[in-house]
Design an enzyme around this catalytic site. Structure first.
Site, short mmCIF file in Angstrom:
data_model
loop_
_atom_site.label_atom_id
_atom_site.label_comp_id
_atom_site.label_asym_id
_atom_site.label_seq_id
_atom_site.Cartn_x
_atom_site.Cartn_y
_atom_site.Cartn_z
N LYS A 238 0.81 -1.21 0.00
CA LYS A 238 0.00 0.00 0.00
C LYS A 238 0.84 1.26 0.00
O LYS A 238 0.34 2.34 -0.34
CB LYS A 238 -0.96 0.00 1.20
N LYS B 123 -8.21 -12.28 -7.37
CA LYS B 123 -9.15 -12.46 -6.26
C LYS B 123 -10.41 -11.62 -6.51
O LYS B 123 -10.31 -10.49 -6.99
CB LYS B 123 -8.45 -11.99 -4.98
N LYS C 8 -14.57 -5.96 -5.15
CA LYS C 8 -15.49 -4.98 -5.70
C LYS C 8 -14.76 -3.75 -6.20
O LYS C 8 -15.32 -2.91 -6.88
CB LYS C 8 -16.50 -4.59 -4.64
#
Ligand code: TRP
Length: 334
Positions: free
Chosen positions: A113, A196, A199
């Site tokens: 991240k 994976k 959304k």
């Protein structure tokens, strides 16, 4: 006596069927087999990336409603919101002080991240995220933590922190054990079986949202990619069909070999039709219950307030002990 703890971040996008299969459904099952379950909507973790106040609050309500609608029973499990129990942040500070820069910097989630151009301006919360997560579990002195495979490293750090605390300040915390989902709990995208299900992919056809309207769920399943050939088979050479079989197995409770034996030689259309029926059979009652809960905010608040009371009743005594052990005054607690 075993105590289970797990947490889920409130998300704006809402949960998808992969979250249900990989996490919530297992949480529901654990209610029957474990003595005590604590399930927490971790709103403070959601602040480790930029957030909007209204969407955070909305996400918390939606996530809580989702958990109840999937079968978490607030009478049997302690269902609550992280920020309602200040002990989490208090213990987090102590654990942050016991965490080492090196070990936090090695967390792959942090590294992923914080990569890229904005690395210098990301919030420090992302760095200490695992210490707060450790505080979540240790506050309740929980023994078992059901999580996805992506949390394995955070769990290792949590265990190290528990051991470190116990060595320095005396036996205080059980060393929590990760309960990682079985194979098949990793649900992949419908349009790309190498990725994976998520959304946030930006491709609506890739994930089945728990709140998607049922006709569009059927459409997405009908359009899901399949493998070349036409045999229903399970294994790494058939990633797309294996993923559909995994979802079907998870929602029906049948095993993949059973499904293959039944569907072999029938082509992909049959598999997809069965899958659509099975998924709709799960989503339909879920959506009805969810709509009731979201439509009654006062009731939802009451459930969460009661959950917070039960959580505080456990968290308070832990923190009183911790304060004493680490050498803090406990004046206000007397
Ligand atoms: N980090 C976890 C996730 O992203 C969520 C979480 C926060 C959690 N605190 C926790 C999970 C404590 C288990 C126990 O999935």
């Amino acid at each position: 006596m075993t105590r289970v703890f797990s947490g889920v971040q409130p998300t704006g996008e809402g949960p998808h069927i992969g979250n249900y299969i990989g996490a919530f459904r297992r949480w529901v099952e654990l209610q029957d087999t474990q003595d005590e379950c604590f399930y927490c909507v971790v709103d403070l973790h959601a602040m480790t990336v930029p957030w909007e106040p209204e969407s955070l609050a909305e996400g918390v309500r939606r996530t809580a409603a989702t958990l109840i609608a999937t079968g978490i029973d607030p009478e049997r499990s302690v269902l609550f919101v992280q920020s309602d129990v200040p002990e989490h942040t208090e213990l987090a500070w102590i654990l942050i002080c016991l965490s080492r820069m090196g070990e936090l910097g090695r967390m792959t989630q942090f590294k992923d991240k914080s990569r890229g151009g904005e690395a210098e301006s990301i919030g420090a919360g992302l760095f200490v995220y695992p210490s707060l997560m450790a505080a979540d579990v240790l506050t309740y002195r929980a023994d078992r933590v059901p999580v996805g495979d992506d949390q394995r490293q955070h769990l290792e750090l949590m265990r190290d922190l528990a051991i470190r605390f116990n060595r320095k300040f005396g036996e205080t915390f059980p060393v929590p054990e990760a309960v990682i989902g079985r194979q098949g709990a990793r649900i992949m995208s419908l349009d790309d079986p190498t990725e994976k299900m998520s959304k946030s992919s930006g491709r609506p056809a890739s994930a089945i949202g728990m709140l998607d309207d049922l006709p569009s769920v059927r459409k997405k399943i009908a359009r899901a990619v399949t493998d070349s050939g036409s045999t229903v088979a399970y294994g790494p050479e058939h990633p797309a069909v294996s993923n559909l079989l995994d979802i079907l197995a998870a929602v029906t409770g049948e095993s993949t070999p059973e499904l293959v034996a039944r569907l072999e030689g029938q082509g992909y259309a049959r598999l997809k039709a069965d899958l659509a029926d099975a998924v709709v059979a799960v989503l339909e009652p879920f959506q009805t219950r969810y709509a009731e809960l979201i439509g009654d905010p006062a009731m939802l608040d009451k459930v969460l307030d009661e959950g917070a009371d039960k959580a505080r009743a456990v968290a308070g005594p832990t923190m009183a002990l911790v304060r004493e052990r680490v050498g803090l005054r406990s004046g206000v607690l007397r």
